[in-house]
Write an enzyme that holds these catalytic residues in place. Structure first.
Site, mmCIF file in Angstrom:
data_model
loop_
_atom_site.group_PDB
_atom_site.id
_atom_site.type_symbol
_atom_site.label_atom_id
_atom_site.label_comp_id
_atom_site.label_asym_id
_atom_site.label_seq_id
_atom_site.Cartn_x
_atom_site.Cartn_y
_atom_site.Cartn_z
ATOM 1 N N LEU A 23 0.648 -1.072 -0.414
ATOM 2 C CA LEU A 23 -0.363 -0.011 0.246
ATOM 3 C C LEU A 23 0.786 1.287 0.108
ATOM 4 O O LEU A 23 0.734 2.392 -0.489
ATOM 5 C CB LEU A 23 -0.835 0.111 1.011
ATOM 6 C CG LEU A 23 -2.029 1.431 1.465
ATOM 7 C CD1 LEU A 23 -2.678 0.799 0.006
ATOM 8 C CD2 LEU A 23 -2.716 1.082 2.619
ATOM 9 N N GLU A 510 25.399 13.212 13.740
ATOM 10 C CA GLU A 510 24.907 12.065 14.096
ATOM 11 C C GLU A 510 24.949 12.005 12.903
ATOM 12 O O GLU A 510 23.772 11.429 12.309
ATOM 13 C CB GLU A 510 23.589 12.539 14.953
ATOM 14 C CG GLU A 510 23.249 12.949 15.598
ATOM 15 C CD GLU A 510 21.774 13.308 16.262
ATOM 16 O OE1 GLU A 510 20.995 12.420 16.025
ATOM 17 O OE2 GLU A 510 22.508 14.100 17.222
ATOM 18 N N HIS A 667 16.658 17.550 25.232
ATOM 19 C CA HIS A 667 15.647 17.844 24.206
ATOM 20 C C HIS A 667 14.799 16.910 24.440
ATOM 21 O O HIS A 667 14.269 15.936 24.207
ATOM 22 C CB HIS A 667 16.952 17.195 22.482
ATOM 23 C CG HIS A 667 15.389 17.876 21.642
ATOM 24 N ND1 HIS A 667 14.936 19.257 21.227
ATOM 25 C CD2 HIS A 667 15.797 16.919 20.578
ATOM 26 C CE1 HIS A 667 14.469 19.449 20.565
ATOM 27 N NE2 HIS A 667 14.406 18.115 20.158
ATOM 28 N N HIS A 720 10.714 21.955 11.392
ATOM 29 C CA HIS A 720 9.879 21.205 9.833
ATOM 30 C C HIS A 720 8.773 21.862 8.907
ATOM 31 O O HIS A 720 8.650 21.047 8.111
ATOM 32 C CB HIS A 720 8.191 20.522 11.143
ATOM 33 C CG HIS A 720 8.924 19.704 12.627
ATOM 34 N ND1 HIS A 720 8.719 20.698 13.701
ATOM 35 C CD2 HIS A 720 9.126 18.537 12.782
ATOM 36 C CE1 HIS A 720 8.965 20.337 14.447
ATOM 37 N NE2 HIS A 720 9.358 18.736 13.912
HETATM 38 N N1 GLN Z 1 19.504 14.484 18.672
HETATM 39 C C1 GLN Z 1 18.505 14.411 17.816
HETATM 40 C C2 GLN Z 1 18.423 15.058 15.945
HETATM 41 O O1 GLN Z 1 19.316 16.095 16.512
HETATM 42 C C3 GLN Z 1 17.195 14.688 18.162
HETATM 43 C C4 GLN Z 1 16.128 14.339 17.512
HETATM 44 C C5 GLN Z 1 14.751 14.194 18.316
HETATM 45 O O2 GLN Z 1 14.190 14.388 18.963
HETATM 46 N N2 GLN Z 1 13.773 14.213 16.900
HETATM 47 O O3 GLN Z 1 17.967 14.305 15.527
HETATM 48 ZN ZN ZN Z 2 13.096 17.048 18.508
#
Ligand code: GLN
Ligand code: ZN
Length: 785
Positions: A23, A510, A667, A720
C-alpha cells in the site's frame, strides 16, 4: 456464527499496509503520478481480499471489513459523515480521492514536512493537511476531525457498506467496523474554543443510523463499533452522549447486533455506564487490563456476548496459551459457548504482519514471537481448545508452552550481571552532586559562553549521499574503513561550518546514525531488529520498532569515538549526543515479562555507562534526548504520577553520575508542558531545549508560572518547514522569551534536529539564528522576572 468445534474468533482489524508494504508503494506512486487512481484502488482491493482470505484460512471466523483505509480510519470517518472543512472545497456528493488526500497531506502533498517520528505541520500555501496526532497511546497517528459551529453532517461516503459488499461478493460475511460516534467527536477539535464537539452528537447520529441501516439492508447481522474512549476518564456529558447514541441505535435498528469494543485499557469506573448500553456484545481488553475480567463477568447481563481480548494486538510476543486457557475455561463454561468470543486485545493494525518473513532472526528468538498472521493462528487455537477441548489442538498448545518455557529460562533474556547491577542501584545514583545553582556557577566559569548561547539539537541534513553511503556499507559495497572515512569527512565539514558561522556550542551532526533509537538498540545487548516488521505510523509511513527481548547492557562504548573525533576538530564545546532511556523504551516493542519501569532502568544503566565514558573522554556537555517522554503518559490521569516518577528517575539515573562541571542537556520535541512541568523540572537537566516557535513562546508560560530554575533553549524556528526564518522574527521570539524567563536562562536553538532539512535551508537559517542571538545580546530590556 460459531461452529461446533470452535468458539467465534475475531481480530477487530488487520494491518492495511501489506506484508511487503504494497500500500505504501502504491500510495507514493499515485501521489507522484506514476500510477493511476484505478491502479491504486486495485492494489487496495487486492490487499483487502488477501486479508479476508488469510483470516479465513487461518480459522478467524469473525472477519472484519471496513478496517482497511487508504490513509487513516479517523479521516475515513470524517469523510463518511461529511465533516470536511471548507478549505478543501468540497461541495457535496461523493468525496474525490484528491479531496481525501488533500485532507490527509495538504493540497501540495506536504506530508514530507513531517519529522521522523511523525509530527505534522501546516505549510504555507494551499489547503493545509488536517492536524495529525497520536491515536491514544499508540504510535499510529490519526487526522484530527475538525468541526465548526453549526456543523452539519451528511452521509458523504458509503465505504463501510461498499467494503462489506465487496467481501460478501468474495464469499465472506464480515463484521463491519465503525469508529463510534462518541469517540469520533471526542477526538475532534474546533477552531472555535467555545464549541464542544460532543454537543454535535444530535446532528451526527442520523448519519450513523443511515450507515447502519444500509449495512443491515446489505445483510450484515453484526457491526463492530469502536468506542475506545470508554477506557479514558469520562465526564458526565460523555456518558450521556454514549447513552443517547446506543439508545438511538437500538431503537432504529432493533435487529442489528452491535459489538461495542473497548481497548487500550480497562473500562474501570465507566463499567456501569458501559453495561447499561443496549448492545448485543462487549469487547474488553484483557491484555492491558487483565484484572477487569472478574468485575465484567460479575456485572454483565446474561445475554451479553463477551469478546475477550486475550491476544496482544500491540506487542510481538507469542502467548502462553495454556495460561490463557486456565483463565478462560471457567468463563466459557459459566457463560456458554454461544456468549463468548475470543479476540485480539485491539486491532492488529498495531502489529507487524508476518514473522515468517524474518529469515534473519534465529529460531530461538523467532519461537518467542508472534506477528499479526501468527496471532490469528493463536486465536484460532484458543477458539478450538475452548470449544472442543485442549486435546483437539494439543500439539499447538505444547509448542506455545515450550516457547514460553524457553523464554523464561534463556540466558539471552536473563543476565545475572544486569540483575546484580539493578539490585545495587542506590538513590544517590540518581542525584547530581550539587544543586543546580552551584553546578551552574562551576559550568559558567568553565565555558564562559556569551549571553544567549547558540547551539543546535544534534542532527544535520541526512542528504542522499549520506543515505547512499549507509546503504552501500550495509550491502557490503563500501568497506568499514571507506564508510568511516566518508562519515568523518561529513562530520569535519559540519564542525568547521558551525565554527565559521559562529555557533557557540557545536554538535557532530549524527551522520553515523540511521535513527536515534535504532542506532543505540543495535549497540546494546537485549535488542533485536526485524527486516519486515513494519507498523503503520501514519498514511504511507511505517516504523520498524526494535524488539527489546532481554536484559540490557552495553558491551562497549557506542558514541565516544565519534565524539572524540568531532571534539578534536574544535576548541569550542562539542556536545556528546545520546538518546535517553525513556525514549528508547517508548519507541520499542518491550518485554511483557518485567515491568516497563524495570526495563527502562536497565537501559538507563547502559546509557549511564556511556555518559560516564563520554565525560571521561573529556566531554563537557552531554545531551540526552527524551523526545518520547511525554507520549508515554498513561491514558488515565490517575496513572500519570507513577509513570512520571519512574521515567524521571530513569533519566536522572542516566544523567547523574557526572561531576558538577559537566553540563547535562536534554531535548524534547513537543510543546505541552503545563501539566507535566514538575516532572520536567525534576529531571534536573542543566539545559533543556524544547519546541516553542510555533506557539509563539506561549508554552513558556508554564516555565514562568512554575519558576523553572534551570536553563532553557526555546526553539526559535520551526525546522519542520522548509521556510527560512528571518533575523527579525527570531529576535521577536527571543524578546517574547525574555519576558517570561531570566536572560541568564535562555539558550538559542532551532526547535528540533535538522536531519530532515536540506543544507540550502539549514545554512541561511542558522546564520540568521546566530545573527538574531547577537542582536538580542545588545538589546537591554527589563526581564520578566
Ligand atoms: N538529537 C536528535 C536530532 O537532532 C533529536 C531528535 C529528536 O528529538 N526527534 O536529530
Ligand atoms: Zn525534537
Amino acid at each position: 456464527m460459531s461452529s461446533l468445534n470452535s468458539l467465534p474468533v475475531c481480530t477487530l482489524g488487520t494491518p492495511r499496509i501489506g506484508p511487503r508494504r504494497e500500500l505504501k508503494s502504491a500510495l507514493e506512486a499515485y501521489w507522484s503520478g506514476r500510477i493511476s487512481a484505478t491502479q491504486l484502488l486495485d492494489t487496495a482491493a487486492g490487499l483487502r481480499a488477501a486479508n479476508w482470505a488469510r483470516q479465513h484460512a487461518l480459522g478467524v471466523s469473525v472477519i472484519p471489513s471496513n478496517d482497511f483505509s487508504l490513509y487513516d480510519h479517523v479521516l475515513d470517518t470524517s469523510v463518511m459523515v461529511g465533516a470536511i472543512p471548507e478549505v478543501y472545497g468540497w461541495s457535496g456528493g461523493p468525496v474525490s480521492l484528491d479531496t481525501y488526500f488533500s485532507m490527509a497531506r495538504g493540497s501540495h502533498g506536504d506530508q514530507d514536512n513531517a519529522c521522523a517520528h511523525g509530527h505534522h505541520h501546516d505549510h504555507d500555501h494551499g489547503a493545509p493537511a488536517q492536524e495529525m496526532t497520536k491515536w491514544f497511546d499508540t504510535n499510529y497517528h490519526y487526522m484530527v476531525p475538525e468541526f465548526v459551529a453549526g456543523q452539519r453532517f451528511m452521509l458523504a461516503s458509503t465505504k463501510a457498506v461498499d467494503e462489506f459488499r465487496e467481501a460478501k461478493a468474495l464469499g465472506y460475511r464480515t463484521r463491519p467496523v465503525l469508529l463510534g460516534p462518541v469517540t469520533f467527536l471526542k477526538l475532534g477539535k474546533s477552531k472555535d474554543p467555545s464549541l464542544d464537539p460532543l454537543s454535535l452528537i444530535g446532528g451526527l447520529l442520523p448519519v450513523y443510523v443511515d450507515v447502519l441501516r444500509r449495512l443491515s439492508a446489505s445483510d450484515a447481522d453484526w457491526v463492530q463499533i469502536d468506542e475506545p474512549c470508554l477506557v479514558l476518564d469520562l465526564d458526565e456529558a460523555s456518558r450521556q452522549a454514549l447513552q443517547q447514541t446506543y439508545a438511538m441505535f437500538a431503537r432504529a435498528l432493533p435487529n442489528l447486533n452491535i459489538m461495542l469494543t473497548t481497548y487500550f485499557g480497562g473500562i474501570g469506573d465507566n463499567l456501569d455506564t458501559t453495561l447499561s448500553l443496549p448492545v448485543a456484545g462487549l469487547h474488553i481488553d484483557l491484555v492491558r487490563a487483565p484484572d477487569q475480567l472478574d468485575s465484567v463477568i460479575d456485572k454483565a447481563p446474561k445475554g451479553l456476548v463477551l469478546s475477550l481480548g486475550v491476544i496482544d494486538g500491540r506487542n510481538i510476543w507469542r502467548s502462553d496459551l495454556y495460561a490463557i486457557l486456565d483463565r478462560l475455561e471457567s468463563v466459557v463454561s459459566r457463560r456458554g459457548t454461544d456468549h463468548v468470543q475470543i479476540a485480539s486485545s485491539c486491532s492488529l493494525l498495531h502489529s507487524p504482519i508476518d514473522l515468517d518473513l524474518e529469515n534473519d532472526l534465529d529460531s530461538e528468538l523467532r519461537s518467542w514471537l508472534s506477528f499479526a498472521v501468527q496471532k490469528m493462528d493463536e486465536l484460532a487455537t484458543l477458539g478450538a481448545a475452548l470449544a472442543a477441548g485442549r486435546t483437539s489442538v494439543k500439539s499447538k498448545l505444547d509448542t506455545s508452552a515450550a516457547a514460553a518455557a524457553s523464554r523464561k529460562e534463556s540466558p539471552r533474556v536473563h543476565d545475572a550481571l544486569v540483575a546484580k547491577r539493578m539490585a545495587a542501584i542506590t538513590p544517590d545514583m540518581a542525584r547530581r552532586r550539587s544543586a543546580f545553582p552551584a553546578r551552574a556557577e562551576v559550568q559558567h566559569s568553565r565555558f564562559s559562553l556569551p549571553a544567549f548561547p547558540t547551539t543546535t539539537i544534534g542532527s544535520f541534513p541526512q542528504t542522499s549521499e549520506v543515505r547512499q553511503a549507509r546503504s552501500a556499507h550495509a550491502k557490503g559495497n563500501l568497506t568499514d574503513d571507506q564508510y568511516v572515512a566518508f562519515l568523518k569527512e561529513e562530520t569535519a565539514r559540519t564542525v568547521h561550518w558551525q565554527e565559521e558561522i559562529g555557533l557557540d556550542v557545536l554538535v557532530h551532526g549524527e551522520f553515523e546514525r540511521n535513527d536515534m533509537v535504532q542506532y543505540f538498540g543495535e549497540r546494546l545487548s537485549g535488542f533485536a531488529f526485524t527486516k519486515h516488521g513494519w507498523v503503520q505510523s501514519y498514511g504511507s509511513r511505517c516504523v520498524r520498532p526494535p524488539i527489546l527481548f532481554g536484559d540490557v547492557s552495553r558491551p562497549k562504548p557506542m558514541t565516544v569515538s565519534w565524539w572524540s573525533y568531532a571534539q578534536s576538530l574544535t576548541k569550542r564545546p562539542m556536545k556528546g549526543m545520546l538518546t535517553g532511556p525513556v525514549t528508547i523504551l517508548n519507541w520499542s516493542f518491550v518485554r511483557d515479562d518485567i515491568p516497563h519501569s524495570e526495563a527502562c532502568r536497565q537501559i538507563a544503566l547502559a546509557i549511564r555507562d556511556e555518559v560516564l565514558d563520554l565525560e571521561q573522554a573529556g566531554a563537557a556537555m552531554i545531551q540526552i534526548d527524551e523526545a518520547a517522554l511525554r507520549e508515554g503518559l498513561p491514558l488515565r490521569k490517575g496513572e500519570w504520577a507513577s509513570y512520571l516518577d519512574w521515567a524521571v528517575d530513569c533519566f536522572r539515573l542516566t544523567s547523574s553520575g557526572v561531576g558538577d562541571k559537566t553540563q547535562i542537556h536534554t531535548h524534547m520535541c513537543y510543546s505541552e508542558f503545563n501539566d507535566i512541568i514538575d516532572a520536567i523540572a525534576a529531571m534536573d537537566a542543566d539545559v533543556i531545549s524544547i519546541e516553542t516557535s510555533r506557539s509563539k513562546m506561549e508554552l513558556l508560560d508554564a516555565f514562568r508560572s512554575y519558576r523553572y530554575p534551570n536553563e532553557i533553549g526555546p526553539g526559535v524556528y520551526d525546522i519542520h518547514s522548509p521556510r527560512i526564518p528571518v533575523v527579525s522574527e527570531m529576535v521577536d521570539l527571543l524578546t517574547l522569551a525574555r519576558k517570561r524567563l531570566k536572560d541568564g536562562q535562555i539558550w538559542v536553538n532551532p526547535d528540533c534536529g535538522l536531519k530532515t532539512r536540506k543544507w540550502e535551508e539549514v545554512r541561511p537559517a542558522l546564520e540568521n539564528m546566530v545573527a538574531a542571538a547577537r542582536a538580542v545580546r545588545s538589546i537591554e530590556i527589563e526581564t520578566g522576572r
